[in-house]
Write an enzyme that holds these catalytic residues in place. Structure first.
Site, PDB file in Angstrom:
ATOM      1  N   ASP A  32      -6.329 -24.361   6.522  1.00  0.00           N
ATOM      2  CA  ASP A  32      -7.438 -24.957   5.785  1.00  0.00           C
ATOM      3  C   ASP A  32      -8.328 -25.750   6.757  1.00  0.00           C
ATOM      4  O   ASP A  32      -7.827 -26.464   7.631  1.00  0.00           O
ATOM      5  CB  ASP A  32      -6.894 -25.879   4.685  1.00  0.00           C
ATOM      6  N   GLN A  95     -11.318 -26.491  -8.493  1.00  0.00           N
ATOM      7  CA  GLN A  95     -11.576 -25.309  -7.659  1.00  0.00           C
ATOM      8  C   GLN A  95     -13.002 -25.381  -7.110  1.00  0.00           C
ATOM      9  O   GLN A  95     -13.954 -25.631  -7.861  1.00  0.00           O
ATOM     10  CB  GLN A  95     -11.397 -24.020  -8.476  1.00  0.00           C
ATOM     11  N   HIS A 101      -6.904 -18.545  -4.294  1.00  0.00           N
ATOM     12  CA  HIS A 101      -6.164 -18.966  -3.103  1.00  0.00           C
ATOM     13  C   HIS A 101      -5.059 -19.920  -3.523  1.00  0.00           C
ATOM     14  O   HIS A 101      -5.157 -20.593  -4.557  1.00  0.00           O
ATOM     15  CB  HIS A 101      -7.078 -19.622  -2.057  1.00  0.00           C
TER      16      HIS A 101
HETATM   17  P1  AMP Z   1     -10.162 -25.416  -3.800  1.00  0.00           P
HETATM   18  O1  AMP Z   1     -10.724 -26.789  -4.018  1.00  0.00           O
HETATM   19  O2  AMP Z   1      -8.794 -25.224  -4.389  1.00  0.00           O
HETATM   20  O3  AMP Z   1     -11.134 -24.329  -4.219  1.00  0.00           O
HETATM   21  O4  AMP Z   1      -9.936 -25.324  -2.247  1.00  0.00           O
HETATM   22  C1  AMP Z   1     -10.849 -24.803  -1.345  1.00  0.00           C
HETATM   23  C2  AMP Z   1     -10.296 -25.084   0.039  1.00  0.00           C
HETATM   24  O5  AMP Z   1     -10.918 -24.214   0.945  1.00  0.00           O
HETATM   25  C3  AMP Z   1     -10.542 -26.512   0.534  1.00  0.00           C
HETATM   26  O6  AMP Z   1      -9.284 -27.105   0.857  1.00  0.00           O
HETATM   27  C4  AMP Z   1     -11.408 -26.313   1.763  1.00  0.00           C
HETATM   28  O7  AMP Z   1     -11.103 -27.219   2.781  1.00  0.00           O
HETATM   29  C5  AMP Z   1     -11.080 -24.889   2.168  1.00  0.00           C
HETATM   30  N1  AMP Z   1     -12.110 -24.186   2.885  1.00  0.00           N
HETATM   31  C6  AMP Z   1     -13.407 -24.033   2.514  1.00  0.00           C
HETATM   32  N2  AMP Z   1     -14.077 -23.291   3.433  1.00  0.00           N
HETATM   33  C7  AMP Z   1     -13.174 -22.961   4.389  1.00  0.00           C
HETATM   34  C8  AMP Z   1     -13.244 -22.208   5.604  1.00  0.00           C
HETATM   35  N3  AMP Z   1     -14.380 -21.653   6.023  1.00  0.00           N
HETATM   36  N4  AMP Z   1     -12.104 -22.070   6.328  1.00  0.00           N
HETATM   37  C9  AMP Z   1     -10.947 -22.644   5.919  1.00  0.00           C
HETATM   38  N5  AMP Z   1     -10.823 -23.354   4.791  1.00  0.00           N
HETATM   39  C10 AMP Z   1     -11.924 -23.526   4.046  1.00  0.00           C
END
Ligand code: AMP
Ligand code: ZN
Length: 134
Positions: A32, A95, A101
């Site tokens: 992440d 989300q 994910h």
């Molecule tokens: P959610 O809030 O469950 O949708 O989680 C989205 C997650 O994606 C967050 O923890 C972000 O830090 C992560 N995230 C968003 N963009 C990226 C990226 N380009 N590479 C890695 N993690 C990401």
């Protein structure tokens, strides 16, 4: 199916380079970008599903087996003391990226990571209401 505007489709399918911990024909597991703790990883299916409601059953069957495999290996590698598995569905649930994910969040004793919620009492009214709908 892939969504051409989806960042996680691009990450999962290697169109954007990322830190890959594991890959097979169905999934990529990446670090992440904004970790809650050291080693916070995400399991991404290579196909696009917005959330758990939409996830294909065949993929759903595999994802928890993969989570088990990953945390078993990573617990030893990271030396963490436990794991939270978090999976958000819908904006109201936190989300922010609408490609299914699963978060794998290593926990270390006294790490201060805040994933909790305030515990309330289960009321008779709520219990009866819910059970009457099932
Ligand atoms: P959610 O809030 O469950 O949708 O989680 C989205 C997650 O994606 C967050 O923890 C972000 O830090 C992560 N995230 C968003 N963009 C990226 C990226 N380009 N590479 C890695 N993690 C990401
Ligand atoms: Zn996607």
């Amino acid at each position: 199916m892939k969504d051409k505007d989806c960042i996680f489709c691009k990450l999962a399918n290697g169109e954007i380079p990322t830190s890959t911990l594991y890959e097979d024909e169905d999934f990529r597991v990446i670090l992440d970008a904004n970790p809650a703790s050291k080693g916070h990883a995400l399991i991404l299916p290579k196909e696009h599903y917005a959330n758990l409601y939409e996830l294909d059953d065949r993929v759903a069957e595999k994802v928890l087996v993969l989570a088990k495999k990953m945390i078993t290996r990573l617990t030893g590698l990271l030396g963490c003391d436990g794991y939270n598995i978090v999976q958000n569905n819908g904006e109201a649930a936190g989300q922010t990226v609408f490609h299914f994910h699963m978060h794998l969040i290593p926990r270390y004793k006294d790490d201060g990571v805040g994933l909790g919620w305030k515990m309330r009492e289960l009321t008779e009214e709520d219990k009866e209401d819910i059970l009457s709908r099932i």
